[in-house]
Design a protein around this motif. Structure first.
Motif, PDB file in Angstrom:
ATOM      1  N   ILE A  65       0.901  -1.374   0.250  1.00  0.00           N
ATOM      2  CA  ILE A  65      -0.185   0.160   0.068  1.00  0.00           C
ATOM      3  C   ILE A  65       0.783   1.082   0.362  1.00  0.00           C
ATOM      4  O   ILE A  65       0.420   2.003  -0.391  1.00  0.00           O
ATOM      5  CB  ILE A  65      -0.788   0.050   1.295  1.00  0.00           C
ATOM      6  CG1 ILE A  65      -1.627  -1.158   1.065  1.00  0.00           C
ATOM      7  CG2 ILE A  65      -1.762   1.014   1.190  1.00  0.00           C
ATOM      8  CD1 ILE A  65      -2.728  -1.525   0.160  1.00  0.00           C
ATOM      9  N   ALA A  66       2.047   1.278   1.022  1.00  0.00           N
ATOM     10  CA  ALA A  66       2.915   2.521   0.788  1.00  0.00           C
ATOM     11  C   ALA A  66       3.263   2.990  -0.300  1.00  0.00           C
ATOM     12  O   ALA A  66       3.923   3.955  -0.950  1.00  0.00           O
ATOM     13  CB  ALA A  66       3.793   2.072   2.073  1.00  0.00           C
ATOM     14  N   ALA A  67       3.261   2.050  -1.714  1.00  0.00           N
ATOM     15  CA  ALA A  67       4.375   2.407  -2.630  1.00  0.00           C
ATOM     16  C   ALA A  67       3.002   2.719  -3.121  1.00  0.00           C
ATOM     17  O   ALA A  67       3.561   3.714  -4.568  1.00  0.00           O
ATOM     18  CB  ALA A  67       4.693   0.836  -3.761  1.00  0.00           C
ATOM     19  N   LYS A  68       1.850   3.410  -3.269  1.00  0.00           N
ATOM     20  CA  LYS A  68       1.062   4.085  -3.933  1.00  0.00           C
ATOM     21  C   LYS A  68       0.284   5.313  -2.852  1.00  0.00           C
ATOM     22  O   LYS A  68      -0.931   6.056  -3.820  1.00  0.00           O
ATOM     23  CB  LYS A  68      -0.836   3.483  -3.658  1.00  0.00           C
ATOM     24  CG  LYS A  68      -0.404   1.536  -4.418  1.00  0.00           C
ATOM     25  CD  LYS A  68      -1.672   1.257  -4.500  1.00  0.00           C
ATOM     26  CE  LYS A  68      -1.501  -0.555  -4.626  1.00  0.00           C
ATOM     27  NZ  LYS A  68      -2.430  -1.246  -4.045  1.00  0.00           N
ATOM     28  N   THR A  69       0.842   5.829  -2.058  1.00  0.00           N
ATOM     29  CA  THR A  69       0.713   7.015  -1.009  1.00  0.00           C
ATOM     30  C   THR A  69       1.967   7.227  -0.437  1.00  0.00           C
ATOM     31  O   THR A  69       2.443   6.645  -0.230  1.00  0.00           O
ATOM     32  CB  THR A  69      -0.569   6.569  -0.173  1.00  0.00           C
ATOM     33  OG1 THR A  69      -0.787   7.180   0.622  1.00  0.00           O
ATOM     34  CG2 THR A  69      -0.279   4.898   0.569  1.00  0.00           C
ATOM     35  N   ASN A  70       1.895   8.768   0.159  1.00  0.00           N
ATOM     36  CA  ASN A  70       2.410   9.292   0.900  1.00  0.00           C
ATOM     37  C   ASN A  70       1.966   8.652   2.639  1.00  0.00           C
ATOM     38  O   ASN A  70       2.962   9.868   3.841  1.00  0.00           O
ATOM     39  CB  ASN A  70       2.916  10.065   0.703  1.00  0.00           C
ATOM     40  CG  ASN A  70       1.966  11.468   1.020  1.00  0.00           C
ATOM     41  OD1 ASN A  70       0.394  11.301   0.714  1.00  0.00           O
ATOM     42  ND2 ASN A  70       2.502  12.217   0.251  1.00  0.00           N
ATOM     43  N   ASP A 119       6.208   6.869   3.255  1.00  0.00           N
ATOM     44  CA  ASP A 119       6.830   7.361   2.354  1.00  0.00           C
ATOM     45  C   ASP A 119       7.979   6.223   0.945  1.00  0.00           C
ATOM     46  O   ASP A 119       8.908   6.232   0.850  1.00  0.00           O
ATOM     47  CB  ASP A 119       8.396   8.840   2.682  1.00  0.00           C
ATOM     48  CG  ASP A 119       7.236   9.869   2.946  1.00  0.00           C
ATOM     49  OD1 ASP A 119       6.207  10.389   2.468  1.00  0.00           O
ATOM     50  OD2 ASP A 119       7.233  10.541   3.208  1.00  0.00           O
ATOM     51  N   GLY A 120       7.177   5.413   1.566  1.00  0.00           N
ATOM     52  CA  GLY A 120       7.613   3.784   0.372  1.00  0.00           C
ATOM     53  C   GLY A 120       8.478   3.789   1.509  1.00  0.00           C
ATOM     54  O   GLY A 120       9.235   2.895   0.572  1.00  0.00           O
ATOM     55  N   ARG A 121       8.676   3.925   2.589  1.00  0.00           N
ATOM     56  CA  ARG A 121      10.296   2.626   3.813  1.00  0.00           C
ATOM     57  C   ARG A 121       9.248   2.220   4.621  1.00  0.00           C
ATOM     58  O   ARG A 121       8.473   3.160   5.537  1.00  0.00           O
ATOM     59  CB  ARG A 121      11.173   3.246   3.515  1.00  0.00           C
ATOM     60  CG  ARG A 121      10.973   4.847   4.257  1.00  0.00           C
ATOM     61  CD  ARG A 121      12.366   5.146   3.978  1.00  0.00           C
ATOM     62  NE  ARG A 121      12.784   6.844   5.122  1.00  0.00           N
ATOM     63  CZ  ARG A 121      12.536   6.982   6.006  1.00  0.00           C
ATOM     64  NH1 ARG A 121      12.639   5.327   7.050  1.00  0.00           N
ATOM     65  NH2 ARG A 121      12.615   7.261   7.174  1.00  0.00           N
ATOM     66  N   ILE A 122       9.521   1.467   5.073  1.00  0.00           N
ATOM     67  CA  ILE A 122       9.424   0.839   6.920  1.00  0.00           C
ATOM     68  C   ILE A 122      10.215   1.526   7.322  1.00  0.00           C
ATOM     69  O   ILE A 122      11.460   2.431   7.639  1.00  0.00           O
ATOM     70  CB  ILE A 122      10.096  -0.824   7.273  1.00  0.00           C
ATOM     71  CG1 ILE A 122       9.204  -1.778   5.993  1.00  0.00           C
ATOM     72  CG2 ILE A 122       9.835  -1.208   8.398  1.00  0.00           C
ATOM     73  CD1 ILE A 122       8.088  -1.532   6.238  1.00  0.00           C
ATOM     74  N   ILE A 123       9.387   2.501   8.863  1.00  0.00           N
ATOM     75  CA  ILE A 123       9.886   3.864   9.855  1.00  0.00           C
ATOM     76  C   ILE A 123       9.478   2.295  10.738  1.00  0.00           C
ATOM     77  O   ILE A 123      10.133   3.206  12.253  1.00  0.00           O
ATOM     78  CB  ILE A 123       8.905   4.606   9.848  1.00  0.00           C
ATOM     79  CG1 ILE A 123       7.970   4.196  10.399  1.00  0.00           C
ATOM     80  CG2 ILE A 123       9.301   5.183   7.877  1.00  0.00           C
ATOM     81  CD1 ILE A 123       7.287   5.932  10.293  1.00  0.00           C
ATOM     82  N   TRP A 124       8.864   1.697  10.951  1.00  0.00           N
ATOM     83  CA  TRP A 124       8.954   1.033  12.345  1.00  0.00           C
ATOM     84  C   TRP A 124       8.500  -0.381  12.543  1.00  0.00           C
ATOM     85  O   TRP A 124       7.376  -0.493  11.599  1.00  0.00           O
ATOM     86  CB  TRP A 124       7.894   1.957  13.445  1.00  0.00           C
ATOM     87  CG  TRP A 124       7.585   1.311  14.382  1.00  0.00           C
ATOM     88  CD1 TRP A 124       8.905   1.897  15.582  1.00  0.00           C
ATOM     89  CD2 TRP A 124       6.242   0.592  14.942  1.00  0.00           C
ATOM     90  NE1 TRP A 124       7.639   1.597  16.922  1.00  0.00           N
ATOM     91  CE2 TRP A 124       7.074   0.907  16.483  1.00  0.00           C
ATOM     92  CE3 TRP A 124       5.189   0.325  14.294  1.00  0.00           C
ATOM     93  CZ2 TRP A 124       5.350   0.173  17.357  1.00  0.00           C
ATOM     94  CZ3 TRP A 124       4.157  -0.213  15.615  1.00  0.00           C
ATOM     95  CH2 TRP A 124       4.186  -0.370  16.975  1.00  0.00           C
TER      96      TRP A 124
END
Length: 200
Positions: A65-70, A119-124
């Motif tokens: 899903i993150a690849a499609k949204t910020n 923003d397309g990357r794992i933060i946590w």
């Protein structure tokens, strides 16, 4: 003043939606297109442990899903571990009955993994392992439970819903109640506050 970031739950799970709704978290739902079977097969070939496998599944869901949204995207997965074996959701009420007969009178673990992307990357990432100790149950008690609970329990890896009639199957739970339900709420809320998505 900038507006708070959107929050998206990358899951079709009704109980995860209920947990966030109950905590007053504003969010949208987008169901990820992830082939869990492929990820599980790869993990099996690599011999990864169940914690790693659960986290891979959670990461895959939120990154899809993150690849499609910020937006801030929450992915989660849960694996039941009993005597070193991983269990998927039962496919039928007969399989649910067999599972309860197998696990009654013993303890099992629910491995709950959460991954959050922005923003397309794992933060946590967060991993919980609540332990559940089931009462000794007769076949008649299990049959009465299955009749009362109905096929809705097939959405649970353990063939029970602890927030409903399934509570009567257990002696005790050791660990986070929300992790048992499928989403470790308190650490997730802390992360959402830090990311500016929640005021308090």
């Amino acid at each position: 003043m900038s507006s708070a970031p959107r929050i998206i739950l990358a899951s079709g799970s009704a109980i995860r939606r209920d947990i966030l709704t109950g905590a007053g978290v504003p969010f949208e739902v987008m169901k990820p297109e992830v082939d869990e079977g492929v990820i599980k097969d790869e993990g099996g070939r690599e011999g990864v442990d169940l914690e790693t496998l659960a986290m891979r599944l959670a990461e895959a869901k939120c990154l899809d899903i993150a690849a499609k949204t910020n937006a801030i995207v929450i992915g989660s997965d849960q694996i039941m571990e009993f005597k070193g074996r991983a269990y998927d959701k039962p496919a039928s009420m007969d399989e649910a009955r067999a599972r309860l007969l197998e696990t009654q009178g013993a303890a099992h673990t629910l491995i709950n993994a959460i991954a959050v992307a922005r923003d397309g990357r794992i933060i946590w990432r967060n991993l919980d392992r609540p332990k559940l100790v089931m009462r000794k149950l007769s076949a008649g008690e299990i049959d009465a439970y299955l009749k009362g609970a109905g096929p809705e329990i097939l959405h649970s890896v353990g063939a029970y819903q602890i927030e409903k009639l399934g509570a009567r199957l257990f002696e005790r739970i050791e660990g986070d109640h929300y992790a048992v339900l499928g989403l470790s709420l308190f650490p997730l809320l802390d992360l959402l506050r830090r990311e500016g998505a929640l005021l308090f």
